[in-house]
Write an enzyme that holds these catalytic residues in place. Sequence first.
Site, PDB file in Angstrom:
ATOM      1  N   LYS A   1       0.809  -1.227   0.063  1.00  0.00           N
ATOM      2  CA  LYS A   1      -0.178   0.018  -0.194  1.00  0.00           C
ATOM      3  C   LYS A   1       0.952   1.224  -0.066  1.00  0.00           C
ATOM      4  O   LYS A   1       0.713   2.425  -0.675  1.00  0.00           O
ATOM      5  CB  LYS A   1      -0.977  -0.086   1.195  1.00  0.00           C
ATOM      6  CG  LYS A   1      -1.933   1.294   1.289  1.00  0.00           C
ATOM      7  CD  LYS A   1      -2.711   1.257   2.406  1.00  0.00           C
ATOM      8  CE  LYS A   1      -3.635   2.567   2.161  1.00  0.00           C
ATOM      9  NZ  LYS A   1      -4.537   2.779   3.435  1.00  0.00           N
TER      10      LYS A   1
ATOM     11  N   GLU B   1      10.792  -5.059   4.188  1.00  0.00           N
ATOM     12  CA  GLU B   1      10.801  -6.446   3.905  1.00  0.00           C
ATOM     13  C   GLU B   1      10.286  -6.410   2.186  1.00  0.00           C
ATOM     14  O   GLU B   1      11.094  -7.254   1.529  1.00  0.00           O
ATOM     15  CB  GLU B   1       9.671  -7.103   4.831  1.00  0.00           C
ATOM     16  CG  GLU B   1      10.227  -7.416   6.043  1.00  0.00           C
ATOM     17  CD  GLU B   1       9.504  -6.335   7.002  1.00  0.00           C
ATOM     18  OE1 GLU B   1       9.297  -5.251   6.531  1.00  0.00           O
ATOM     19  OE2 GLU B   1       9.304  -6.473   8.137  1.00  0.00           O
TER      20      GLU B   1
ATOM     21  N   GLY C   1      -4.836  -1.940   4.767  1.00  0.00           N
ATOM     22  CA  GLY C   1      -4.036  -3.110   4.424  1.00  0.00           C
ATOM     23  C   GLY C   1      -4.785  -4.208   4.654  1.00  0.00           C
ATOM     24  O   GLY C   1      -4.653  -5.001   3.652  1.00  0.00           O
ATOM     25  N   ARG C   2      -5.110  -4.444   5.812  1.00  0.00           N
ATOM     26  CA  ARG C   2      -5.893  -5.633   6.168  1.00  0.00           C
ATOM     27  C   ARG C   2      -7.282  -5.790   5.550  1.00  0.00           C
ATOM     28  O   ARG C   2      -7.974  -6.951   5.839  1.00  0.00           O
ATOM     29  CB  ARG C   2      -5.938  -6.138   7.722  1.00  0.00           C
ATOM     30  CG  ARG C   2      -6.307  -4.930   8.413  1.00  0.00           C
ATOM     31  CD  ARG C   2      -6.200  -4.763  10.063  1.00  0.00           C
ATOM     32  NE  ARG C   2      -6.667  -3.607  10.832  1.00  0.00           N
ATOM     33  CZ  ARG C   2      -5.832  -2.428  10.793  1.00  0.00           C
ATOM     34  NH1 ARG C   2      -4.746  -2.446  10.181  1.00  0.00           N
ATOM     35  NH2 ARG C   2      -6.231  -1.577  11.484  1.00  0.00           N
TER      36      ARG C   2
ATOM     37  N   GLU D   1      -4.819  -6.624  14.844  1.00  0.00           N
ATOM     38  CA  GLU D   1      -4.378  -5.239  14.549  1.00  0.00           C
ATOM     39  C   GLU D   1      -5.523  -4.289  14.274  1.00  0.00           C
ATOM     40  O   GLU D   1      -5.165  -3.064  14.481  1.00  0.00           O
ATOM     41  CB  GLU D   1      -3.617  -5.137  12.894  1.00  0.00           C
ATOM     42  CG  GLU D   1      -2.658  -4.152  12.583  1.00  0.00           C
ATOM     43  CD  GLU D   1      -1.925  -4.430  11.163  1.00  0.00           C
ATOM     44  OE1 GLU D   1      -0.686  -4.741  11.515  1.00  0.00           O
ATOM     45  OE2 GLU D   1      -2.458  -4.345  10.292  1.00  0.00           O
TER      46      GLU D   1
ATOM     47  N   HIS E   1      -5.710 -33.201  18.381  1.00  0.00           N
ATOM     48  CA  HIS E   1      -4.778 -34.194  18.975  1.00  0.00           C
ATOM     49  C   HIS E   1      -3.403 -33.482  19.283  1.00  0.00           C
ATOM     50  O   HIS E   1      -2.437 -33.815  19.627  1.00  0.00           O
ATOM     51  CB  HIS E   1      -4.404 -35.244  17.616  1.00  0.00           C
ATOM     52  CG  HIS E   1      -5.408 -36.167  17.428  1.00  0.00           C
ATOM     53  ND1 HIS E   1      -5.915 -37.197  17.925  1.00  0.00           N
ATOM     54  CD2 HIS E   1      -6.476 -35.844  16.528  1.00  0.00           C
ATOM     55  CE1 HIS E   1      -6.932 -37.793  17.446  1.00  0.00           C
ATOM     56  NE2 HIS E   1      -7.163 -37.030  16.396  1.00  0.00           N
TER      57      HIS E   1
ATOM     58  N   LYS F   1       9.254  -1.044  14.166  1.00  0.00           N
ATOM     59  CA  LYS F   1      10.078  -0.560  12.857  1.00  0.00           C
ATOM     60  C   LYS F   1      11.062   0.429  12.917  1.00  0.00           C
ATOM     61  O   LYS F   1      11.968   0.273  12.402  1.00  0.00           O
ATOM     62  CB  LYS F   1       8.828  -0.267  11.907  1.00  0.00           C
ATOM     63  CG  LYS F   1       8.083  -1.153  11.259  1.00  0.00           C
ATOM     64  CD  LYS F   1       7.107  -0.427  10.174  1.00  0.00           C
ATOM     65  CE  LYS F   1       5.640  -1.257   9.987  1.00  0.00           C
ATOM     66  NZ  LYS F   1       4.826  -0.783   9.030  1.00  0.00           N
TER      67      LYS F   1
END
Length: 496
Positions: free
Chosen positions: A183, A189, A242-243, A328, A359, A469
């Site tokens: 965005k 990264e 973004g999400r 977030e 399990h 960050k």
Amino acid sequence: MADWSRIEALPQERLEALFAADAGRLARLTLDVAGIHFDWSKTHLTADAVAAFEALAKETDLAGRREAMFAGAHINSTEDRPVEHTAERGEGRAESVQAAAIQHARMRAVIDAIEAEAFGPVRHILHVGIGGSALGPHLLVDALGRDSDRYDVAIVSNVDGMALDDVFERFDPATTLLVIASKTFTTTETMMNATSVIDWMQGAGVDDPYGRVIALTAAPDKAVEWGVDETRVLGFGEGVGGRYSLWSSIGFPAAVKLGWDQFEELLDGAAEMDRHFRLSALHENAPALAAFADLYYTQVRKAETRAPFAYDERLRLLPSYLQQLEMESNGKSVGLDGQPVGRPTAPITWGGVGTDAQHAVFQLLHQGTHLIPVEFLAVIEAGDTLPEEHHRQLLLNAFAQGAALMKGKQADDPARSYPGDRPSSTLLLDRLDARTLGALIAFYEHRTFVNGVLLGINSFDQFGVELGKEMAKAAGQGGGDFDPSTTDLIARAGLE
Ligand code: F6P
């Protein structure tokens, strides 16, 4: 301050007693919307609880804030932005809906060009992005793309070079397109991974690697500055968080993998859920009822986590998608008025895949000391090609676990006793197709929003991620005022 006293004073009865006392319970606490059957009857919600939450919704002006969102008002107050992901699927402010349709048309044209081999033969799509620029597209490709042999799509998020190394081993640089999803087009990264992909292509002698890049971003100028031709920069609006962005050009890898018709089906399913959320009374509104149950457990029963379990391999990435969406969005301590919220906000979302999780972690759900509202997701129509006994076992296990959590079992030996009265909800999909998945994801988005409104917080900023960050950046530049432990770790790893 909203008044929670009526909710906090609700009587606390056992689930089985609630069923015994109310023949209409199942009907009142189940809904069918957009191919999804929702069942909250095994939660402690009652007619009184729903009425108390409706009163709280009125007090916090849920209806007004919902309309403000669809009208494009700047409800993301800390960033002074609208919240317009619904416009991407055709629901919202007319100008934003039109702008999204134009961007979708550009996206489609690029996909047509790929299919027409305008970039030469393309076999591989390498999408780099992180957080909301990866989790949504990854979920879509993994859930719906299994039977499609259209393109081989890899989604790489981590800056750990092993993630790209794995893809470099499988992909041919000459038939790969690089898709950069960010965005902001500044995320460390993603930009580092993008540069490494270009280097890999250059190293393999690919002519004009920058000519094989597609950018998905709300910052087109930055993408052009980075070297992407503007005809291959696919934009979206600042109001799409973004999400919440998989509906926008960020969904590009899914649209390429599934084909445009499927992507439109996804948007249509989400739009159906948007209309349901906007137009239904709260006591028969799926996102609202789910949020009421969430809040009942976090506020009244002090649950600190919630756990969705997908009884379907195709939805195995859903828990991690929901972690970002919910944590977030609502992992906040400050209210809309800038004051401390003074009550718990988002629970920790965790979860897994059934039957595997049975399990591994279900011991704690059945006999541990934490109260954990569980959410079962299952699909009636099987996705596999094996004998139908597999799917039958899968579904029976999902339903039996919910029953066991509620019923419990007394034994003479305390170690072999189950307390029961442990809540769960169930989402049962008719089938897992693009339309139903779109509706399901939109349901989660609106549920997150309702939680935020009733808690009086802004679900659409994420300042909490910034400090780490900044400090990583400072450390990378040899600066930063670090504590002795961190200074020692940096030195031990030879990073100073
Ligand atoms: O660091 C958090 C975050 O800003 C998320 O909200 C976002 O989805 C992700 O990073 C990626 O950001 P971008 O799309 O700008 O690269």
